[in-house]
Design an enzyme around this catalytic site. Structure first.
Site, short mmCIF file in Angstrom:
data_model
loop_
_atom_site.label_atom_id
_atom_site.label_comp_id
_atom_site.label_asym_id
_atom_site.label_seq_id
_atom_site.Cartn_x
_atom_site.Cartn_y
_atom_site.Cartn_z
N GLY A 1 0.80 -1.23 0.00
CA GLY A 1 0.00 0.00 0.00
C GLY A 1 0.83 1.27 0.00
O GLY A 1 0.28 2.35 0.17
N GLU B 1 4.90 -5.80 1.98
CA GLU B 1 4.52 -6.38 0.68
C GLU B 1 4.19 -5.31 -0.35
O GLU B 1 3.06 -5.22 -0.81
CB GLU B 1 3.27 -7.24 0.84
N PRO B 2 5.15 -4.50 -0.72
CA PRO B 2 4.86 -3.45 -1.69
C PRO B 2 4.66 -4.02 -3.10
O PRO B 2 5.40 -4.92 -3.51
CB PRO B 2 6.11 -2.57 -1.65
N GLY B 3 3.66 -3.53 -3.80
CA GLY B 3 3.49 -3.87 -5.20
C GLY B 3 3.74 -2.61 -6.02
O GLY B 3 4.80 -2.41 -6.61
N ARG C 1 -7.21 1.52 -14.87
CA ARG C 1 -7.28 2.25 -13.60
C ARG C 1 -8.10 3.55 -13.63
O ARG C 1 -8.85 3.81 -12.70
CB ARG C 1 -5.87 2.52 -13.05
N TYR D 1 -10.84 3.20 -10.94
CA TYR D 1 -10.52 3.88 -9.67
C TYR D 1 -10.53 5.40 -9.80
O TYR D 1 -10.05 6.08 -8.88
CB TYR D 1 -9.12 3.48 -9.19
N CYS E 1 -16.49 1.49 -26.43
CA CYS E 1 -17.83 2.07 -26.39
C CYS E 1 -18.36 2.08 -24.97
O CYS E 1 -19.26 1.29 -24.63
CB CYS E 1 -18.76 1.31 -27.32
N GLU E 2 -17.78 2.91 -24.13
CA GLU E 2 -18.17 3.07 -22.73
C GLU E 2 -17.85 4.51 -22.35
O GLU E 2 -16.76 5.00 -22.66
CB GLU E 2 -17.32 2.17 -21.81
C1 LIG Z 1 -2.37 -5.93 -3.58
C2 LIG Z 1 -1.69 -6.43 -2.38
C3 LIG Z 1 -0.44 -5.90 -2.01
C4 LIG Z 1 0.23 -4.77 -2.74
O1 LIG Z 1 -0.48 -3.58 -2.72
P1 LIG Z 1 0.21 -2.28 -3.31
O2 LIG Z 1 -0.77 -1.20 -3.09
O3 LIG Z 1 0.44 -2.52 -4.76
O4 LIG Z 1 1.48 -2.06 -2.57
C5 LIG Z 1 0.20 -6.45 -0.91
N1 LIG Z 1 -0.37 -7.46 -0.21
C6 LIG Z 1 -1.56 -8.00 -0.54
C7 LIG Z 1 -2.11 -9.11 0.25
C8 LIG Z 1 -2.26 -7.49 -1.63
O5 LIG Z 1 -3.44 -8.03 -1.95
#
Ligand SMILES: *Cc1c(COP(=O)(O)O)cnc(C)c1O
Length: 461
Positions: free
Chosen positions: A264, A299-301, A338, A342, A370-371
């Site tokens: 997050g 857990e950064p994505g 996105r 969002y 077409c949206e």
């Molecule tokens: C999506 C997710 C993340 C990563 O979230 P980001 O906002 O991309 O950092 C980490 N842990 C879990 C369990 C998730 O579902």
């Protein structure tokens, strides 16, 4: 030095070549000439991902959280190149499905652990969210081969289903802390009933699991995407609850290896938005967690990949609408979902050589779907677009290609990865034949079975 100067000219970004590691790469930091060349060579729309920037983002996170374990959330961008680069940099991988798990283990096989041992799955977590049976079966089979794998359950049901399949290996419990954070209601997970076991039940659930022979190794929560400076208080509150919970579990159930506070970490989507103060977040996290006698896991994505990617798209239509200039592009909500899903405001830059000399006018940039939600921005001041221009859409490295889909029978775009001054194709552009294949295959199958007394088949999943 002149040779390396030349190669730097060809790199997709001028910022990285300097050896610095800025907290954010803005769309303006990308090399317009290099991006135009890529679009000319590979066509449009095109995703571009800079692996060097992914490594920089990881290095900054590691520097801010030196004692934490960084598990990359694969769902943000599941390219093998990304998984391999992050594993090589020392990160682990967090997976949300059997498909991601398969990708993660393949990457782990090709990037052996630094200690020279064989991959045993210990760099991989599988976080089961309402897991389909096929996913659980795959995870359990996989764990037999890779005993270091950690499975995170978010429901007592899931623990029962694991036990039914003979699994009693490494188990982490996802809890629902009852607080949420996030930039949009659809990405707040902390208080949503869907995710995790209510934190107040965690101790009894884990005590029960331990009694049944599971190897209880961690507690986990992920409260949503978009942790930002103004949400630091909410983050502190959440992490401190996780610290309390971990101490309770250690006291009542037994030692834990890790406390996972999820991802997050926010990135600025607006050009004038400040980047996240990682040091402040790291500080707040450490203090709020307190002494737990277990490793902190994050857990950064998005944070690792968002600003490492851009989406290139060509302008095909320019027309005067009532209050704005309407600009049509060949990328749309099927390419980058996105904004439609969002309300995300991705930065947009016109890469034309004379863009700076053009009049700035409010523009609504929209795709070919077409949206009415197929819109990247409304009334945004941009250099006057012209048909044939190439636009770059920034921060497209996270949840970009991953959410691309076939709506309107649109094939998914091509993608390339850049590394140093080299660029290679990472996904071919799909064709309409790729979109229609499942249907054609079904017809072929039906024809083969006709003549025999074909029965409708329902495959249970
Ligand atoms: C999506 C997710 C993340 C990563 O979230 P980001 O906002 O991309 O950092 C980490 N842990 C879990 C369990 C998730 O579902």
């Amino acid at each position: 030095m002149s040779e390396s100067d030349e190669s730097e000219d060809a790199a997709v970004s001028t910022a990285s070549a300097s050896g610095e590691n800025p907290p954010v790469r803005r769309l303006a930091d990308w090399n317009a000439a290099a991006l135009r060349d890529l679009e000319a060579g590979y066509g449009s729309p095109l995703y571009v991902l800079d692996l060097d920037r992914v490594r920089e983002n990881h290095a900054r996170l590691e520097a801010a959280f030196p004692d934490a374990e960084v598990m990359y959330a694969v769902k943000a961008n599941a390219l093998a190149d990304v998984l391999e680069a992050l594993l090589a940099a020392g990160a682990g991988l967090e997976c949300a499905s059997a498909g991601e798990l398969e990708r993660a283990l393949a990457a782990a096989e090709s990037v052996p652990p630094a200690d020279g041992l064989d991959p045993d799955g210990s760099r991989v977590h599988y976080t089961a969210v309402n897991p389909p049976s096929a996913d659980l079966e795959y995870a359990v089979e996989t764990a037999a081969e890779y005993p270091g794998l950690t499975i995170t359950a978010g429901a007592e049901d899931t623990i029962d289903r694991l036990a039914e399949r003979g699994y009693d290996g490494r188990l982490c419990l996802r809890v629902n802390p009852g607080v949420g954070a996030g930039h949009h209601e659809k990405v707040e997970t902390g208080a949503t009933a869907k995710f995790g076991v209510p934190a107040e039940r965690a101790v009894s659930v884990l005590a029960d699991a331990a009694e049944r022979g599971f190897d209880v190794v961690g507690v986990h929560a992920h409260v949503g995407s978009g942790v930002s400076a103004d949400q630091l208080e909410a983050h502190r509150e959440f992490v401190s609850r996780m610290g309390d919970l971990a101490r309770d579990v250690v006291h009542e159930v037994g030692d834990l290896e890790f406390v996972d506070v999820g991802g997050g970490f926010g990135v600025p989507y607006d050009a004038d938005e400040e980047p996240l103060d990682l040091e402040a977040v790291a500080d707040a996290t450490r203090t709020a967690l307190g002494e737990v006698g277990a490793r902190l896991t994050i857990e950064p994505g998005r944070y690792l990949v968002a600003d490492a990617g851009v989406l290139l798209t060509r302008v095909n239509t320019v027309k005067a609408a009532r209050d704005t200039l309407a600009v049509g592009t060949d990328a749309g909500m099927t390419t980058l979902l996105r904004p439609a899903m969002y309300d995300a405001a991705h930065p947009i830059r016109n890469l034309a050589t004379d863009a700076d000399d053009r009049e700035t006018v409010p523009q609504t940039v929209a795709g070919p779907i077409c949206e009415s939600s197929d819109v990247f921005c409304e009334n945004r001041p941009l250099p006057h677009s012209e048909r044939g221009d190439v636009l770059a859409i920034g921060n497209a490295g996270a949840y970009g290609y991953e959410m691309a889909n076939h709506y309107n029978s649109r094939p998914r775009p091509a993608s390339v990865v850049a590394e140093g001054d080299e660029v290679r194709l990472s996904r071919v552009r799909e064709t309409v034949a790729d979109v229609t294949r499942p249907e054609r295959t079904a017809r072929e199958q039906n024809e083969r079975e006709a003549g025999g007394n074909a029965q409708p088949r329902i495959e249970r999943s």
